[in-house]
Design a protein around this motif. Structure first.
Motif, mmCIF file in Angstrom:
data_model
loop_
_atom_site.group_PDB
_atom_site.id
_atom_site.type_symbol
_atom_site.label_atom_id
_atom_site.label_comp_id
_atom_site.label_asym_id
_atom_site.label_seq_id
_atom_site.Cartn_x
_atom_site.Cartn_y
_atom_site.Cartn_z
ATOM 1 N N GLY A 19 0.840 -1.107 -0.071
ATOM 2 C CA GLY A 19 0.103 -0.002 -0.096
ATOM 3 C C GLY A 19 0.803 1.287 0.150
ATOM 4 N N ALA A 20 2.133 1.351 -0.557
ATOM 5 C CA ALA A 20 2.719 2.223 -0.328
ATOM 6 C C ALA A 20 3.259 2.837 -1.333
ATOM 7 C CB ALA A 20 4.188 2.195 0.136
ATOM 8 N N ASN A 21 2.123 3.185 -2.375
ATOM 9 C CA ASN A 21 2.565 3.932 -3.604
ATOM 10 C C ASN A 21 2.876 5.503 -3.548
ATOM 11 O OD1 ASN A 21 -0.307 4.277 -2.859
ATOM 12 N ND2 ASN A 21 -0.515 5.544 -4.659
ATOM 13 N N ALA A 22 3.506 5.956 -4.655
ATOM 14 C CA ALA A 22 4.070 7.359 -4.680
ATOM 15 C C ALA A 22 2.871 8.383 -4.673
ATOM 16 C CB ALA A 22 4.980 7.347 -5.691
ATOM 17 N N ALA A 23 2.686 9.000 -3.698
ATOM 18 C CA ALA A 23 1.462 9.979 -3.615
ATOM 19 C C ALA A 23 2.047 11.203 -4.635
ATOM 20 C CB ALA A 23 0.965 10.169 -2.449
ATOM 21 N N PRO A 24 1.120 12.293 -4.932
ATOM 22 C CA PRO A 24 1.614 13.300 -5.618
ATOM 23 C C PRO A 24 2.516 14.123 -4.354
ATOM 24 C CG PRO A 24 -0.668 13.007 -5.976
ATOM 25 C CD PRO A 24 -0.259 11.709 -4.948
ATOM 26 N N ALA A 25 3.494 14.534 -4.814
ATOM 27 C CA ALA A 25 4.517 15.283 -4.010
ATOM 28 C C ALA A 25 3.809 16.557 -3.467
ATOM 29 C CB ALA A 25 5.965 15.293 -4.676
ATOM 30 N N VAL A 29 11.263 6.489 -16.086
ATOM 31 C CA VAL A 29 10.580 6.104 -14.818
ATOM 32 C C VAL A 29 10.897 7.194 -13.760
ATOM 33 C CG1 VAL A 29 10.303 4.717 -12.714
ATOM 34 C CG2 VAL A 29 10.941 3.749 -15.156
ATOM 35 N N ASP A 30 9.922 8.047 -13.503
ATOM 36 C CA ASP A 30 10.017 9.041 -12.361
ATOM 37 C C ASP A 30 9.526 8.896 -11.095
ATOM 38 O OD1 ASP A 30 7.394 9.699 -12.467
ATOM 39 O OD2 ASP A 30 7.326 11.326 -13.819
ATOM 40 N N GLU A 31 9.512 9.969 -10.327
ATOM 41 C CA GLU A 31 9.007 9.938 -8.790
ATOM 42 C C GLU A 31 7.624 9.338 -8.637
ATOM 43 O OE1 GLU A 31 12.414 12.638 -8.890
ATOM 44 O OE2 GLU A 31 10.849 12.131 -9.945
ATOM 45 N N PHE A 32 6.923 9.417 -9.531
ATOM 46 C CA PHE A 32 5.275 8.997 -9.603
ATOM 47 C C PHE A 32 4.939 7.619 -9.784
ATOM 48 C CE2 PHE A 32 5.646 13.434 -10.254
ATOM 49 C CZ PHE A 32 4.552 13.952 -9.179
ATOM 50 N N TRP A 33 6.083 6.778 -10.285
ATOM 51 C CA TRP A 33 5.967 5.395 -10.366
ATOM 52 C C TRP A 33 5.976 4.579 -9.107
ATOM 53 C CZ3 TRP A 33 6.675 2.822 -15.455
ATOM 54 C CH2 TRP A 33 6.342 3.769 -16.682
ATOM 55 N N ARG A 34 5.281 3.642 -8.847
ATOM 56 C CA ARG A 34 5.423 2.933 -7.937
ATOM 57 C C ARG A 34 6.735 1.843 -7.809
ATOM 58 N NH1 ARG A 34 3.187 -2.567 -8.158
ATOM 59 N NH2 ARG A 34 2.769 -3.175 -10.136
ATOM 60 N N THR A 81 3.543 17.162 3.025
ATOM 61 C CA THR A 81 4.971 17.214 2.546
ATOM 62 C C THR A 81 5.650 15.950 2.306
ATOM 63 O OG1 THR A 81 5.733 17.904 4.543
ATOM 64 C CG2 THR A 81 5.326 19.714 3.155
ATOM 65 N N TRP A 82 4.991 14.990 1.814
ATOM 66 C CA TRP A 82 5.623 13.519 1.268
ATOM 67 C C TRP A 82 6.187 13.664 0.187
ATOM 68 C CZ3 TRP A 82 7.664 9.051 2.507
ATOM 69 C CH2 TRP A 82 7.637 8.266 1.702
ATOM 70 N N ASN A 83 7.474 13.970 0.024
ATOM 71 C CA ASN A 83 8.436 14.399 -0.999
ATOM 72 C C ASN A 83 9.411 13.316 -1.436
ATOM 73 O OD1 ASN A 83 7.312 17.168 -1.261
ATOM 74 N ND2 ASN A 83 8.023 16.911 0.654
ATOM 75 N N VAL A 84 9.435 12.751 -2.457
ATOM 76 C CA VAL A 84 10.385 11.705 -3.195
ATOM 77 C C VAL A 84 11.090 12.311 -4.463
ATOM 78 C CG1 VAL A 84 10.650 9.494 -4.289
ATOM 79 C CG2 VAL A 84 8.763 9.975 -2.407
ATOM 80 N N TYR A 85 12.317 12.169 -4.342
ATOM 81 C CA TYR A 85 13.306 12.960 -5.488
ATOM 82 C C TYR A 85 14.384 11.647 -5.786
ATOM 83 C CZ TYR A 85 11.103 17.200 -4.308
ATOM 84 O OH TYR A 85 10.122 18.353 -3.947
ATOM 85 N N SER A 93 16.986 13.236 -12.751
ATOM 86 C CA SER A 93 16.873 14.059 -11.702
ATOM 87 C C SER A 93 16.296 15.359 -11.652
ATOM 88 C CB SER A 93 18.481 14.422 -10.875
ATOM 89 O OG SER A 93 19.109 13.122 -10.713
ATOM 90 N N ARG A 94 15.537 15.429 -12.800
ATOM 91 C CA ARG A 94 14.967 16.643 -13.167
ATOM 92 C C ARG A 94 14.207 17.385 -11.993
ATOM 93 N NH1 ARG A 94 11.774 14.628 -16.644
ATOM 94 N NH2 ARG A 94 13.423 14.739 -18.353
ATOM 95 N N ARG A 95 13.463 16.721 -11.117
ATOM 96 C CA ARG A 95 12.548 17.120 -9.990
ATOM 97 C C ARG A 95 13.304 17.552 -8.923
ATOM 98 N NH1 ARG A 95 9.247 14.586 -7.225
ATOM 99 N NH2 ARG A 95 7.775 16.462 -6.949
#
Length: 269
Positions: free
Chosen positions: A16-22, A150-155, A235-239, A252-254
């Motif tokens: 259940g730990a998908n990448a939520a919108p940052a 594949v960016d930060e929004f991919w699980r 503020t759940w942020n993944v980079y 590393s664009r984001r």
């Protein structure tokens, strides 16, 4: 499948730990870093980060083993105790280098990246720590076809291999505190950390990132300003943190949006 179609598919994620919108990144804050606690003091990456951050903040290192350090150091078992509460007392931010002690077996690696991480986070919540930075790994995404961007929004697609699985579980552990709006969380998924001069004779690895670029990415994560996303997850942020080479496996664009400026491997052959 195109990236847009993939994102719209809304696939269920392992654990259940998908990448939520940052959260939306804001311009870097002008103030210093304050007091920063860095774990895994025995690891060279932790030392590099400590040296880099010390010019703009007050650095404290910790480890479950004794370490000689030029920065203030506190040995801690990272257990659920008053000692761990004292470790984070007065700290503004915690940087989890997230490297289990050398020789740790599979169970110990998972325990280190889950239970011990939880203990520090629990104490950080009680002591009103402002921000947590977790160093994770891009290896949790390498099962995707290399032709995909594949960016930060991919699980994540962790395997059952302990390094991959424990990294994923560590992200999941920190995320639960973010869901509680306990503190700001930044996850930096790193490529394979090296020093450029030490691998200069090797063929270029598309996963490489220099440890000094990682230190700079950590500083950017600590200084960046964020605002909450309407999703309600604070503020759940993944980079993703890689080199600036056009041959790098991940972009590393984001991360550049919060001030990350990689300087190594930009001319990779």
């Amino acid at each position: 499948m195109k990236r847009r179609e993939f994102l719209q598919a809304g696939a269920v994620v392992l654990a259940g730990a998908n990448a939520a919108p940052a959260a939306t990144a804001q311009p870097p804050e002008a103030d210093g870093l304050g007091r920063v606690l860095i774990t895994c003091a025995e690891d060279r990456l932790a030392k590099t980060i400590g040296d880099h951050l010390s010019s703009n903040g007050e650095v404290r290192l910790t480890s479950t083993v004794d370490v000689q350090s030029k920065h203030p150091f506190v040995r801690s078992d990272l257990d659920h105790s008053e000692a761990t509460d004292a470790l984070v007392d007065g700290v503004d931010s915690v940087v989890f280098v997230n490297k289990p002690p050398v020789g740790a077996n599979a169970d110990e690696q998972i325990d280190y990246r889950t239970r011990l991480t939880y203990n520090v986070l629990f104490a950080a919540r009680a002591k009103a720590v402002r921000r947590v930075v977790l160093l994770s790994s891009l290896d949790v995404l390498t099962d995707y076809d290399q032709d995909f961007e594949v960016d930060e929004f991919w699980r994540p697609l962790p395997t059952t291999e302990v390094e991959s699985l424990s990294r994923h579980l560590s992200e999941f552990t920190v995320r639960e505190f973010a869901r509680e709006k306990t503190f700001e969380v930044v996850v930096l998924r790193l490529g394979h950390v090296v020093r450029s001069e030490e691998v200069s004779e090797n063929s270029y690895d598309s996963m490489w990132v220099d440890e000094r670029d990682v230190a700079q990415a950590v500083e950017s994560a600590l200084k960046a300003g964020f605002r909450d996303h309407p999703s309600g997850i604070r503020t759940w942020n993944v980079y993703h943190v890689q080199s600036d080479s056009k041959k790098a496996r991940f972009t590393s664009r984001r991360a550049k949006g919060i001030g990350y400026k990689p300087t190594y491997f930009g001319d990779a052959k």
